[in-house]
Design a protein around this motif. Sequence first.
Motif, PDB file in Angstrom:
ATOM      1  N   ILE A  61      27.670  48.853  42.085  1.00  0.00           N
ATOM      2  CA  ILE A  61      28.841  48.213  42.681  1.00  0.00           C
ATOM      3  C   ILE A  61      30.022  48.454  41.760  1.00  0.00           C
ATOM      4  CG2 ILE A  61      29.844  46.015  43.386  1.00  0.00           C
ATOM      5  CD1 ILE A  61      27.112  45.086  44.163  1.00  0.00           C
ATOM      6  N   ASN A  62      30.834  49.443  42.100  1.00  0.00           N
ATOM      7  CA  ASN A  62      32.000  49.800  41.303  1.00  0.00           C
ATOM      8  C   ASN A  62      33.268  49.598  42.117  1.00  0.00           C
ATOM      9  OD1 ASN A  62      30.331  50.730  39.188  1.00  0.00           O
ATOM     10  ND2 ASN A  62      30.063  52.659  40.252  1.00  0.00           N
ATOM     11  N   TYR A  63      34.189  48.843  41.588  1.00  0.00           N
ATOM     12  CA  TYR A  63      35.486  48.643  42.215  1.00  0.00           C
ATOM     13  C   TYR A  63      35.348  48.196  43.661  1.00  0.00           C
ATOM     14  CZ  TYR A  63      36.504  51.288  38.060  1.00  0.00           C
ATOM     15  OH  TYR A  63      36.552  51.714  36.759  1.00  0.00           O
ATOM     16  N   VAL A  64      34.642  47.109  43.855  1.00  0.00           N
ATOM     17  CA  VAL A  64      34.491  46.509  45.174  1.00  0.00           C
ATOM     18  C   VAL A  64      35.209  45.164  45.180  1.00  0.00           C
ATOM     19  CG1 VAL A  64      32.272  45.430  44.626  1.00  0.00           C
ATOM     20  CG2 VAL A  64      32.839  45.915  46.996  1.00  0.00           C
ATOM     21  N   SER A  65      35.883  44.867  46.279  1.00  0.00           N
ATOM     22  CA  SER A  65      36.571  43.598  46.439  1.00  0.00           C
ATOM     23  C   SER A  65      35.750  42.724  47.369  1.00  0.00           C
ATOM     24  CB  SER A  65      37.964  43.811  47.044  1.00  0.00           C
ATOM     25  OG  SER A  65      38.782  44.522  46.155  1.00  0.00           O
ATOM     26  N   LEU A  66      35.469  41.506  46.929  1.00  0.00           N
ATOM     27  CA  LEU A  66      34.687  40.555  47.699  1.00  0.00           C
ATOM     28  C   LEU A  66      35.545  39.311  47.907  1.00  0.00           C
ATOM     29  CD1 LEU A  66      31.404  40.975  45.638  1.00  0.00           C
ATOM     30  CD2 LEU A  66      31.839  41.914  47.910  1.00  0.00           C
ATOM     31  N   ARG A  67      36.104  39.175  49.103  1.00  0.00           N
ATOM     32  CA  ARG A  67      37.028  38.080  49.397  1.00  0.00           C
ATOM     33  C   ARG A  67      36.472  37.251  50.551  1.00  0.00           C
ATOM     34  NH1 ARG A  67      42.079  42.237  49.244  1.00  0.00           N
ATOM     35  NH2 ARG A  67      41.900  42.697  47.030  1.00  0.00           N
ATOM     36  N   GLY A  68      36.049  36.044  50.246  1.00  0.00           N
ATOM     37  CA  GLY A  68      35.490  35.182  51.277  1.00  0.00           C
ATOM     38  C   GLY A  68      34.153  35.690  51.794  1.00  0.00           C
ATOM     39  N   VAL A  69      33.309  36.189  50.889  1.00  0.00           N
ATOM     40  CA  VAL A  69      32.037  36.806  51.274  1.00  0.00           C
ATOM     41  C   VAL A  69      30.879  35.852  50.987  1.00  0.00           C
ATOM     42  CG1 VAL A  69      30.472  38.750  50.834  1.00  0.00           C
ATOM     43  CG2 VAL A  69      32.938  39.125  50.919  1.00  0.00           C
ATOM     44  N   ASN A  80      24.769  45.215  38.749  1.00  0.00           N
ATOM     45  CA  ASN A  80      25.807  44.900  37.781  1.00  0.00           C
ATOM     46  C   ASN A  80      27.109  44.612  38.535  1.00  0.00           C
ATOM     47  OD1 ASN A  80      27.666  44.747  35.752  1.00  0.00           O
ATOM     48  ND2 ASN A  80      27.040  46.623  34.725  1.00  0.00           N
ATOM     49  N   PHE A  81      27.549  43.362  38.499  1.00  0.00           N
ATOM     50  CA  PHE A  81      28.766  42.948  39.189  1.00  0.00           C
ATOM     51  C   PHE A  81      30.008  43.095  38.311  1.00  0.00           C
ATOM     52  CE2 PHE A  81      25.479  40.813  41.578  1.00  0.00           C
ATOM     53  CZ  PHE A  81      25.945  40.837  42.881  1.00  0.00           C
ATOM     54  N   ALA A  82      29.873  43.603  37.110  1.00  0.00           N
ATOM     55  CA  ALA A  82      30.969  43.624  36.139  1.00  0.00           C
ATOM     56  C   ALA A  82      32.195  44.414  36.591  1.00  0.00           C
ATOM     57  CB  ALA A  82      30.476  44.160  34.793  1.00  0.00           C
ATOM     58  N   MET A  83      32.032  45.342  37.518  1.00  0.00           N
ATOM     59  CA  MET A  83      33.166  46.158  37.951  1.00  0.00           C
ATOM     60  C   MET A  83      33.800  45.653  39.250  1.00  0.00           C
ATOM     61  SD  MET A  83      33.555  48.340  35.573  1.00  0.00           S
ATOM     62  CE  MET A  83      34.639  49.557  36.278  1.00  0.00           C
ATOM     63  N   THR A  84      33.417  44.464  39.713  1.00  0.00           N
ATOM     64  CA  THR A  84      34.037  43.950  40.929  1.00  0.00           C
ATOM     65  C   THR A  84      35.502  43.631  40.676  1.00  0.00           C
ATOM     66  OG1 THR A  84      33.295  41.722  40.422  1.00  0.00           O
ATOM     67  CG2 THR A  84      31.925  43.002  41.934  1.00  0.00           C
ATOM     68  N   ASP A  85      36.300  43.774  41.714  1.00  0.00           N
ATOM     69  CA  ASP A  85      37.729  43.498  41.637  1.00  0.00           C
ATOM     70  C   ASP A  85      37.928  42.018  41.334  1.00  0.00           C
ATOM     71  OD1 ASP A  85      40.445  43.250  41.953  1.00  0.00           O
ATOM     72  OD2 ASP A  85      40.479  43.835  44.062  1.00  0.00           O
ATOM     73  N   GLN A  86      38.688  41.706  40.319  1.00  0.00           N
ATOM     74  CA  GLN A  86      38.891  40.327  39.887  1.00  0.00           C
ATOM     75  C   GLN A  86      40.262  39.781  40.263  1.00  0.00           C
ATOM     76  OE1 GLN A  86      36.509  38.267  37.749  1.00  0.00           O
ATOM     77  NE2 GLN A  86      35.487  39.561  39.223  1.00  0.00           N
ATOM     78  N   VAL A  87      41.010  40.485  41.107  1.00  0.00           N
ATOM     79  CA  VAL A  87      42.348  40.027  41.456  1.00  0.00           C
ATOM     80  C   VAL A  87      42.273  38.871  42.442  1.00  0.00           C
ATOM     81  CG1 VAL A  87      44.593  40.676  42.416  1.00  0.00           C
ATOM     82  CG2 VAL A  87      43.341  42.285  40.995  1.00  0.00           C
ATOM     83  N   ILE A  88      41.795  39.098  43.632  1.00  0.00           N
ATOM     84  CA  ILE A  88      41.576  38.049  44.617  1.00  0.00           C
ATOM     85  C   ILE A  88      40.126  38.185  45.035  1.00  0.00           C
ATOM     86  CG2 ILE A  88      42.180  37.164  46.890  1.00  0.00           C
ATOM     87  CD1 ILE A  88      44.895  38.545  46.574  1.00  0.00           C
ATOM     88  N   TYR A  89      39.329  37.176  44.753  1.00  0.00           N
ATOM     89  CA  TYR A  89      37.917  37.305  45.080  1.00  0.00           C
ATOM     90  C   TYR A  89      37.307  35.939  45.326  1.00  0.00           C
ATOM     91  CZ  TYR A  89      37.159  35.838  40.305  1.00  0.00           C
ATOM     92  OH  TYR A  89      37.161  35.116  39.150  1.00  0.00           O
TER      93      TYR A  89
END
Length: 190
Positions: A61-69, A80-89
């Motif tokens: 999971i690289n550079y994935v955005s999870l918003r309201g999931v 490894n969730f370390a590369m998830t998008d941390q802007v709006i999640y």
Amino acid sequence: MNNDYILDQELSDQFFLESNIKFKDFENCIFTNCDFTSCTFQAVTFIDCTFVECNFNATKINYVSLRGVQFNKCNFTSVNFAMTDQVIYEFNFKDCLLDYAQFYTLKLKKMKFINCSMISVDFMQSDLTEVVFDNCNLRRAVFINTIANKADFTTSYDYTIDPEQNKLKKAQFSMEGLRGLLTKYDIIVK
């Protein structure tokens, strides 16, 4: 799936390849019994999506955005969730298998883990402020330099957390869970 933006779809019993997922935006979609194990998530956005009984075992999971999931009964072993998008999640887990998953350095404020197996999960340097661990197995989970202020561990079990290496102000624990806070002192609690 040729479109880059997928809206209001119900996707069931599908085996996703990397080309099915890469550089796509999914909004208000429901994924049921889907297999993502052959995918490398890159520049993917999920908005208000629900995953039920999906397999992400060892998925990258690289550079994935999870918003309201919401993830229900999904397998995230060794993800490894370390590369998830941390802007709006915002994402939560219920009845999921998260053994050996990594949340290293993530800001997971107010997330909910409900009835999850979280054996050997890495929370090192994560912000767990107000996170709810409801009936989770946290055996061998790594809590080092975490901020777990106001986190709720009252119904979870088998954890070891060193209060001297983590911020636990107003975190909640049950009487049975106190043993996990005192392990390093090699004392016996009856």
